[in-house]
Design an enzyme around this catalytic site. Structure first.
Site, PDB file in Angstrom:
ATOM      1  N   GLU A 147     -10.988   5.297   9.221  1.00  0.00           N
ATOM      2  CA  GLU A 147     -10.974   3.925   9.903  1.00  0.00           C
ATOM      3  C   GLU A 147     -10.117   3.212   9.515  1.00  0.00           C
ATOM      4  O   GLU A 147      -9.947   1.978   8.376  1.00  0.00           O
ATOM      5  CB  GLU A 147     -12.655   3.087   8.243  1.00  0.00           C
ATOM      6  CG  GLU A 147     -13.312   4.228   8.181  1.00  0.00           C
ATOM      7  CD  GLU A 147     -14.447   3.748   7.402  1.00  0.00           C
ATOM      8  OE1 GLU A 147     -14.246   2.314   6.617  1.00  0.00           O
ATOM      9  OE2 GLU A 147     -15.328   4.287   6.695  1.00  0.00           O
ATOM     10  N   GLN A 171       1.079  -1.226   0.116  1.00  0.00           N
ATOM     11  CA  GLN A 171      -0.045  -0.086  -0.155  1.00  0.00           C
ATOM     12  C   GLN A 171       0.309   1.839  -0.027  1.00  0.00           C
ATOM     13  O   GLN A 171       0.617   2.169  -0.634  1.00  0.00           O
ATOM     14  CB  GLN A 171      -1.229   0.063   1.333  1.00  0.00           C
ATOM     15  CG  GLN A 171      -2.514  -0.554   1.703  1.00  0.00           C
ATOM     16  CD  GLN A 171      -3.211  -0.288   2.742  1.00  0.00           C
ATOM     17  OE1 GLN A 171      -2.801  -0.242   3.649  1.00  0.00           O
ATOM     18  NE2 GLN A 171      -4.193  -0.832   1.877  1.00  0.00           N
TER      19      GLN A 171
HETATM   20  N1  SAH Z   1      -7.790   6.073   5.243  1.00  0.00           N
HETATM   21  C1  SAH Z   1      -7.467   5.081   4.814  1.00  0.00           C
HETATM   22  C2  SAH Z   1      -7.169   3.321   4.649  1.00  0.00           C
HETATM   23  C3  SAH Z   1      -8.185   2.856   5.786  1.00  0.00           C
HETATM   24  S1  SAH Z   1      -8.232   0.922   5.360  1.00  0.00           S
HETATM   25  C4  SAH Z   1      -8.357   5.303   3.669  1.00  0.00           C
HETATM   26  O1  SAH Z   1      -9.771   5.937   3.877  1.00  0.00           O
HETATM   27  O2  SAH Z   1      -8.143   5.160   1.709  1.00  0.00           O
HETATM   28  C5  SAH Z   1      -7.207   0.826   6.643  1.00  0.00           C
HETATM   29  C6  SAH Z   1      -5.760   1.095   6.999  1.00  0.00           C
HETATM   30  O3  SAH Z   1      -5.634   0.983   8.105  1.00  0.00           O
HETATM   31  C7  SAH Z   1      -4.711   0.357   5.634  1.00  0.00           C
HETATM   32  O4  SAH Z   1      -4.089   1.448   5.309  1.00  0.00           O
HETATM   33  C8  SAH Z   1      -3.681  -0.596   7.190  1.00  0.00           C
HETATM   34  O5  SAH Z   1      -2.585  -0.887   6.886  1.00  0.00           O
HETATM   35  C9  SAH Z   1      -4.154   0.400   8.008  1.00  0.00           C
HETATM   36  N2  SAH Z   1      -3.488   0.062   8.754  1.00  0.00           N
HETATM   37  C10 SAH Z   1      -4.279  -1.058  10.192  1.00  0.00           C
HETATM   38  N3  SAH Z   1      -3.330  -1.107  11.586  1.00  0.00           N
HETATM   39  C11 SAH Z   1      -1.828  -0.795  10.955  1.00  0.00           C
HETATM   40  C12 SAH Z   1      -1.003  -0.658  11.711  1.00  0.00           C
HETATM   41  N4  SAH Z   1      -1.399  -1.303  13.504  1.00  0.00           N
HETATM   42  N5  SAH Z   1      -0.414   0.679  11.801  1.00  0.00           N
HETATM   43  C13 SAH Z   1      -0.525   1.376  11.084  1.00  0.00           C
HETATM   44  N6  SAH Z   1      -1.593   1.192   9.769  1.00  0.00           N
HETATM   45  C14 SAH Z   1      -2.140   0.151  10.365  1.00  0.00           C
END
Ligand code: SAH
Length: 277
Positions: free
Chosen positions: A140, A99
């Site tokens: 989210e 990503q």
């Molecule tokens: N905010 C973005 C993506 C939402 S999806 C949008 O609205 O399009 C959730 C995101 O949280 C993903 O990029 C995932 O990699 C990230 N994420 C989940 N757990 C994480 C962690 N422990 N550290 C960093 N990022 C995390």
């Protein structure tokens, strides 16, 4: 939608690497819900997602030249939109290396002025010095985190006093049986869902003064019908990328998720200010 349990950060990364093309087909390069003004439904899911991003940009209130942290930046579309519409500089982090690379690519095309940067990092150990950001948002992403309190403390650490935080997150809004809770956590690759009652206290304990708790549940729930319609419409493309078995599985799974989430999940947009140390 998810094949793994328990929901470690690595499992979250693998989940997104697998499912991202699906969300791109049915929506956009934003991996979040759509937003519909009260009483409205319909229109494309992708448009409703951008409408939601614009509302969040407005709620965050960042200005030109400010430095903003995007906690869980996905493919970088919301961060790029934020940077372009406000003139602030955004650094996004995601737990998925692919990503982060895709977000960098997207930014090169859609943010030619170079206001955005993306890294692979864990939100529970942010690779930034104390007080180095004016604002942060987590759209989210919080529900994926194994330790909400730790993430909020980390965000408080890297924000300057008075810096703003916006959290957009799914919450539990009704009693659930352990079975239903486990189904939802599994389906959303969530470690835990908070509630409207517990969220503000957790933010306050981490060093924030909560300013607003906006309940947008009624505005985002059309997401379930919009995605179902998009799956129908884009069936051939979903089949081409994932095959027949996935397509029929995803339809059933989406129907179950929709039913359960519409009954017992809500959606909050919380805004807060970092207290002085
Ligand atoms: N905010 C973005 C993506 C939402 S999806 C949008 O609205 O399009 C959730 C995101 O949280 C993903 O990029 C995932 O990699 C990230 N994420 C989940 N757990 C994480 C962690 N422990 N550290 C960093 N990022 C995390």
């Amino acid at each position: 939608m998810n094949a793994e349990f328990p929901e470690t950060p690595e499992a979250v990364a693998r989940h997104y690497d697998f499912i991202t093309p699906f969300y791109e087909i049915v929506g956009s390069r934003s991996l979040h819900y759509g937003y519909w003004p009260r009483g409205e439904t319909g229109g494309s899911f992708g448009e409703a997602q951008q409408r939601f991003t614009d509302l969040l940009i407005h709620q965050l209130g960042s200005q030109q030249g400010q430095r903003v942290l995007d906690v869980g930046c996905g493919l970088g579309e919301p961060a790029t939109r934020l940077a372009r519409s406000t003139g602030c500089k955004v650094e996004g982090i995601t737990i998925s290396p692919s990503q982060a690379a895709q977000a960098e690519q997207w930014a090169r095309l859609h943010d030619p002025s170079g206001q955005t940067k993306f890294h692979c990092a864990d939100a529970m150990a942010l690779p930034f010095p104390d007080g180095s950001f004016d604002a942060a948002w987590a759209v989210e992403s919080m529900f994926h985190m194994p330790d909400h309190a730790k993430v909020l403390r980390e965000v408080a650490r890297v924000l300057r006093p008075g810096g703003r935080l916006l959290v957009a997150d799914l919450v539990l809004s009704a009693e659930v049986t352990p079975r239903e809770q486990s189904f939802l956590q599994h389906a959303f690759v969530a470690r835990a869902f908070l509630t409207a009652e517990t969220y503000p206290k957790l933010m306050s304990d981490a060093g924030f003064d909560v300013e607003q708790v906006l309940d947008v549940s009624a505005n985002v729930m059309a997401t379930f019908d919009a995605v179902a319609a998009a799956i129908q419409e884009k069936e051939a493309e979903v089949r081409r990328v994932y095959g027949d078995a996935f397509l029929s599985g995803v339809k059933d799974q989406w129907a179950r998720i929709s039913q359960s989430a519409s009954r017992c999940m809500g959606y909050l947009v919380l805004t807060a200010k970092r207290r002085s140390r």
